[in-house]
Design a protein around this motif. Structure first.
Motif, PDB file in Angstrom:
ATOM      1  N   GLU A   9      20.665 -22.900 -29.591  1.00 50.05           N
ATOM      2  CA  GLU A   9      20.829 -21.765 -30.512  1.00 50.05           C
ATOM      3  C   GLU A   9      19.727 -21.731 -31.551  1.00 50.05           C
ATOM      4  OE1 GLU A   9      25.553 -20.919 -31.362  1.00 50.05           O
ATOM      5  OE2 GLU A   9      24.399 -22.080 -32.796  1.00 50.05           O
ATOM      6  N   PRO A  10      19.142 -20.561 -31.814  1.00 50.18           N
ATOM      7  CA  PRO A  10      18.102 -20.527 -32.845  1.00 50.18           C
ATOM      8  C   PRO A  10      18.699 -20.705 -34.239  1.00 50.18           C
ATOM      9  CG  PRO A  10      18.570 -18.298 -32.079  1.00 50.18           C
ATOM     10  CD  PRO A  10      19.398 -19.223 -31.233  1.00 50.18           C
ATOM     11  N   ILE A  11      18.114 -21.592 -35.011  1.00 50.56           N
ATOM     12  CA  ILE A  11      18.514 -21.774 -36.407  1.00 50.56           C
ATOM     13  C   ILE A  11      17.240 -21.952 -37.236  1.00 50.56           C
ATOM     14  CG2 ILE A  11      20.772 -22.824 -35.935  1.00 50.56           C
ATOM     15  CD1 ILE A  11      18.622 -25.359 -37.019  1.00 50.56           C
ATOM     16  N   MET A  19      17.024 -24.570 -43.453  1.00 50.62           N
ATOM     17  CA  MET A  19      18.318 -24.214 -44.033  1.00 50.62           C
ATOM     18  C   MET A  19      19.400 -25.200 -43.622  1.00 50.62           C
ATOM     19  SD  MET A  19      17.917 -21.469 -45.858  1.00 50.62           S
ATOM     20  CE  MET A  19      19.381 -20.433 -45.898  1.00 50.62           C
ATOM     21  N   SER A  68      14.590 -10.295 -35.511  1.00 48.27           N
ATOM     22  CA  SER A  68      14.737  -9.693 -36.836  1.00 48.27           C
ATOM     23  C   SER A  68      14.791 -10.749 -37.942  1.00 48.27           C
ATOM     24  CB  SER A  68      15.975  -8.792 -36.888  1.00 48.27           C
ATOM     25  OG  SER A  68      17.137  -9.541 -36.611  1.00 48.27           O
ATOM     26  N   THR A  80      25.864 -11.060 -24.029  1.00 52.91           N
ATOM     27  CA  THR A  80      26.848 -10.637 -25.026  1.00 52.91           C
ATOM     28  C   THR A  80      26.617  -9.170 -25.338  1.00 52.91           C
ATOM     29  OG1 THR A  80      26.312 -12.754 -25.959  1.00 52.91           O
ATOM     30  CG2 THR A  80      27.822 -11.373 -27.218  1.00 52.91           C
ATOM     31  N   GLY A 103      25.833 -23.727 -45.082  1.00 53.23           N
ATOM     32  CA  GLY A 103      24.660 -24.087 -45.867  1.00 53.23           C
ATOM     33  C   GLY A 103      23.668 -22.963 -46.087  1.00 53.23           C
ATOM     34  N   GLN A 104      23.975 -21.768 -45.624  1.00 52.71           N
ATOM     35  CA  GLN A 104      22.981 -20.701 -45.683  1.00 52.71           C
ATOM     36  C   GLN A 104      22.858 -20.096 -47.080  1.00 52.71           C
ATOM     37  OE1 GLN A 104      21.078 -20.291 -42.533  1.00 52.71           O
ATOM     38  NE2 GLN A 104      22.190 -22.234 -42.646  1.00 52.71           N
ATOM     39  N   GLU A 143      30.709 -11.680 -34.195  1.00 50.77           N
ATOM     40  CA  GLU A 143      29.916 -10.776 -33.365  1.00 50.77           C
ATOM     41  C   GLU A 143      30.306 -10.866 -31.895  1.00 50.77           C
ATOM     42  OE1 GLU A 143      25.902 -12.063 -34.499  1.00 50.77           O
ATOM     43  OE2 GLU A 143      25.232 -10.063 -33.867  1.00 50.77           O
ATOM     44  N   GLU A 144      30.631 -12.087 -31.464  1.00 50.65           N
ATOM     45  CA  GLU A 144      30.859 -12.315 -30.035  1.00 50.65           C
ATOM     46  C   GLU A 144      32.323 -12.188 -29.642  1.00 50.65           C
ATOM     47  OE1 GLU A 144      29.137 -16.191 -29.726  1.00 50.65           O
ATOM     48  OE2 GLU A 144      27.116 -15.385 -30.069  1.00 50.65           O
ATOM     49  N   ASP A 201      20.405 -12.372 -40.456  1.00 50.81           N
ATOM     50  CA  ASP A 201      19.676 -12.275 -39.191  1.00 50.81           C
ATOM     51  C   ASP A 201      20.272 -13.263 -38.183  1.00 50.81           C
ATOM     52  OD1 ASP A 201      18.492 -14.899 -39.607  1.00 50.81           O
ATOM     53  OD2 ASP A 201      17.246 -13.948 -41.123  1.00 50.81           O
ATOM     54  N   PRO A 202      19.825 -13.219 -36.923  1.00 50.47           N
ATOM     55  CA  PRO A 202      20.512 -14.033 -35.903  1.00 50.47           C
ATOM     56  C   PRO A 202      20.574 -15.523 -36.236  1.00 50.47           C
ATOM     57  CG  PRO A 202      19.013 -12.480 -34.841  1.00 50.47           C
ATOM     58  CD  PRO A 202      18.782 -12.365 -36.320  1.00 50.47           C
ATOM     59  N   GLN A 203      19.500 -16.091 -36.756  1.00 51.53           N
ATOM     60  CA  GLN A 203      19.514 -17.529 -37.050  1.00 51.53           C
ATOM     61  C   GLN A 203      20.549 -17.865 -38.119  1.00 51.53           C
ATOM     62  OE1 GLN A 203      16.746 -15.574 -36.741  1.00 51.53           O
ATOM     63  NE2 GLN A 203      14.881 -16.773 -36.564  1.00 51.53           N
ATOM     64  N   ILE A 204      20.560 -17.059 -39.187  1.00 47.93           N
ATOM     65  CA  ILE A 204      21.514 -17.296 -40.273  1.00 47.93           C
ATOM     66  C   ILE A 204      22.933 -17.098 -39.756  1.00 47.93           C
ATOM     67  CG2 ILE A 204      22.233 -16.530 -42.590  1.00 47.93           C
ATOM     68  CD1 ILE A 204      19.463 -17.178 -43.067  1.00 47.93           C
ATOM     69  N   ARG A 205      23.122 -16.131 -38.877  1.00 46.93           N
ATOM     70  CA  ARG A 205      24.475 -15.855 -38.372  1.00 46.93           C
ATOM     71  C   ARG A 205      24.984 -16.980 -37.470  1.00 46.93           C
ATOM     72  NH1 ARG A 205      22.448 -10.445 -37.924  1.00 46.93           N
ATOM     73  NH2 ARG A 205      22.368 -10.477 -35.639  1.00 46.93           N
ATOM     74  N   ASN A 206      24.078 -17.735 -36.891  1.00 49.03           N
ATOM     75  CA  ASN A 206      24.511 -18.881 -36.092  1.00 49.03           C
ATOM     76  C   ASN A 206      25.046 -20.019 -36.941  1.00 49.03           C
ATOM     77  OD1 ASN A 206      24.007 -17.913 -33.518  1.00 49.03           O
ATOM     78  ND2 ASN A 206      21.864 -18.598 -33.515  1.00 49.03           N
ATOM     79  N   ARG A 207      24.687 -20.067 -38.212  1.00 53.47           N
ATOM     80  CA  ARG A 207      25.112 -21.170 -39.080  1.00 53.47           C
ATOM     81  C   ARG A 207      26.126 -20.735 -40.138  1.00 53.47           C
ATOM     82  NH1 ARG A 207      25.212 -25.976 -38.058  1.00 53.47           N
ATOM     83  NH2 ARG A 207      24.978 -26.636 -40.214  1.00 53.47           N
TER      84      ARG A 207
END
Ligand SMILES: Cc1cc2nc3c(=O)[nH]c(=O)nc-3n(C[C@H](O)[C@H](O)[C@H](O)COP(=O)(O)OP(=O)(O)OC[C@H]3O[C@@H](n4cnc5c(N)ncnc54)[C@H](O)[C@@H]3O)c2cc1C
Ligand code: FES
Ligand code: FES
Lengths: 217, 295
Positions: free
Chosen positions: A58-60, A64, A137, A197, B33-34, B81-82, B102-108
């Motif tokens: 997963e991209p993170i 952060m 994005s 998805t 942690g975001q 989202e999923e 954004d997608p990365q932040i939403r993953n955490r």
């Protein structure tokens, strides 16, 4: 006084054990403790995405999260791209795309863009332009205007699709037992069996347009 | 800049977390942690101890049960989202999730962490308000349920006690003839809202509005309820005129500040517009009205 913590990360397929303070950010652990400087730091505020890595696929944003929080996980950085099965002898199709389609100028954002592009294509091997733009994005580019980055990812999607077709739908394993495995099923450039998805659109297409319009003002 | 040194605790069960929070001096909870990681790094927060809850598997859930959509403290923005359940039934949640960061932040990042952060620009607080949601808090005194209207006090300040942990945020499962939506105005993808509005409408069998909920983002010192607009809607039949009036009332009740993105009067106008749009979507999703062709 802080304690040092021993953590183990599997970085691009290789297990690495390091000692870090709890306050050590993952991005600093990658760049300074592991000496892998492909992952960049652009903003320090979670905005730019230059520090994007894949954690368990997963991209993170690695600026952060603390390194201790990644203990036990699989991390992929840009350095791992050329070792992926889909890369064959040379560059991974995504890297090749950025080369052929001029997806970079200064290149600062590129490692992060590649990681976000990789995560997208693993989930959705045939993305449309909107899906590509959505996937990147969280990655800022101050040079390209994004157009060529989108083309680069489209290039990679096509190339990966051709590779998959040539391999009869399965990307060949490289036979190397140390080969990188990001831990995600049907990943690493292979065709995905998962249904992508569904993209959750805003409320109503008619109003989406209006909102998009006002967003850009 | 580096975070100041802190002691890092990683409890693996809720009970351990609760006893840690009770015994430690000035503990800070770390979820996605975001928001917290940058605050630690810029030393806006300098806690001696950080209690990282990411290893508490029992807090990682998102389900519909007992008449609620229950969002565990470790459910990430991306989980919303999923989620098929959310896409089906919780329009405002489905709208808001892809608009957060954004997608990365939403993953955490987590929904609960975002609510606990109590940033008036956070999106989830407004959604919770529109749905008359609540949070479940666990602390030394046991469990208590805090309705959203009693949660947000000031920017970044909630009625949570220092050693309490939110285990869950929840909203009632919508009955038949209820719909909801979230609209957000932002400069570019990934930004916080310049203004945002969540709306929920429940209709009686005869088509009148039985219950309305409207929450506003980034236009007051906390996420705020547009109570006057809600009251104006209840008992009425939906119409463009009605929603227009509700938009005006919401704008009047909002209290935005001028900044580099727009002045206060512009933001008030946007609250009006976003309210009308969100109400239109909510009514349509409730299956009660078909929208007119032109907005
Ligand atoms: C670039 C960027 C863009 C963003 N854009 C948006 C946006 O558009 N909309 C939006 O809503 N948000 C946005 N965010 C914030 C994001 O949603 C965060 O995920 C959220 O604010 C915090 O959730 P977290 O899980 O990361 O919490 P953390 O950062 O871990 O914690 C935040 C605060 O809540 C407390 N806390 C966390 N969990 C609990 C709990 N269970 N009980 C009690 N206290 C708790 C922490 O102690 C801390 O004070 C953005 C963030 C960034 C970096
Ligand atoms: S350096 Fe991590 S997002 Fe910019
Ligand atoms: S190529 Fe320079 S920032 Fe993207």
């Amino acid at each position: 006084m802080t304690d040092q913590r021993e953590i183990t990360l599997t970085v691009n397929g290789t297990e690495r054990t390091i000692e870090v303070e709890p306050r050590r950010l993952l991005v600093h652990a990658i760049r300074e403790d592991l000496d892998m400087t492909g992952t960049h730091i652009g903003c320090d505020t979670g905005n730019c995405g230059a520090c994007t890595v894949l954690r368990d696929g997963e991209p993170i944003k690695s600026c952060m999260m603390f390194a201790t929080q990644a203990d036990g996980s699989e991390i992929m950085t840009v350095e791992g791209m050329e070792d992926l099965p889909a890369a064959g002898e040379d560059l991974h199709p995504l890297q090749e795309g950025f080369h052929k389609e001029h997806g970079l100028q200064c290149g600062y954002c590129t490692p992060g863009m590649l990681m976000s592009g990789k995560a997208l294509l693993d989930e959705n091997p045939d993305p449309d332009e909107a899906e590509i733009r959505d996937a990147i994005s969280g990655n800022l580019c101050r040079c390209t205007g994004y157009q060529n980055i989108v083309s680069s990812i489209e290039y990679a999607a096509e190339k990966l699709d051709e590779q998959a077709a040539a391999d009869g739908g399965v990307v060949a394993e490289d036979g190397d037992s140390d080969g990188f495995d990001c831990g995600v099923e049907n990943c690493c450039g292979g065709p995905s069996a998962e249904t992508p998805t569904p993209h959750v659109e805003g409320a109503d297409p008619q109003f989406d347009d209006v909102t998009e319009g006002s967003e850009s003002e | 800049m580096k975070a100041a040194p802190f002691e890092h605790h990683e409890p693996t069960s809720l009970s351990k977390a609760v006893s840690l929070l009770e015994s430690l001096d000035d503990p800070t909870i770390l979820a996605g942690g975001q928001s917290l990681v940058p605050m630690l790094r810029f030393r806006l927060a300098r806690p001696d101890t950080v209690v990282d809850i990411n290893g508490i598997d029992e807090l990682d859930y998102l389900d519909e049960s007992d008449g609620y959509l229950k969002i565990g403290a470790l459910a990430r923005h991306a989980d919303i989202e999923e989620s098929d359940v959310v896409t089906e039934n919780y329009g405002s949640f489905a709208d808001a999730a892809p608009l957060v960061a954004d997608p990365q932040i939403r993953n955490r990042g987590t929904i609960v962490g975002s609510i606990a952060q109590a940033d008036p620009k956070g999106d989830w607080g407004s959604v919770l308000i529109a749905h008359d949601g609540e949070v479940v808090a666990e602390g030394p005194e046991g469990e208590r349920v805090i309705p959203v209207d009693e949660l947000f006090l000031l920017p970044y300040d909630t009625s949570l006690d220092e050693n309490e942990l939110i285990t869950e945020a929840r909203v009632p499962t919508p009955p038949e003839r209820e719909g909801s939506a979230y609209h957000k105005l932002k400069r570019k993808t990934g930004d916080y809202a310049m203004a945002g509005v969540a709306a929920r409408l429940r209709f009686d069998d005869d088509g009148t509005i039985a219950d309305a909920g409207i929450g506003m983002t980034a236009v007051d010192i906390t996420n705020a309820r547009a109570a006057d607009a809600e009251a104006h809607l209840e008992g009425e039949r939906p119409s463009a005129e009605l929603f227009q009036k509700a938009g005006e009332l919401a704008a009047e009740q909002s209290n935005p500040e001028s900044d580099e993105h727009g002045d206060a009067s512009y933001k008030e106008r946007m609250v009006n517009v976003l309210t009308q749009r969100a109400l239109g979507d909510a009514a349509e999703r409730a299956g009660v009205v078909k929208r007119r062709a032109t907005p």
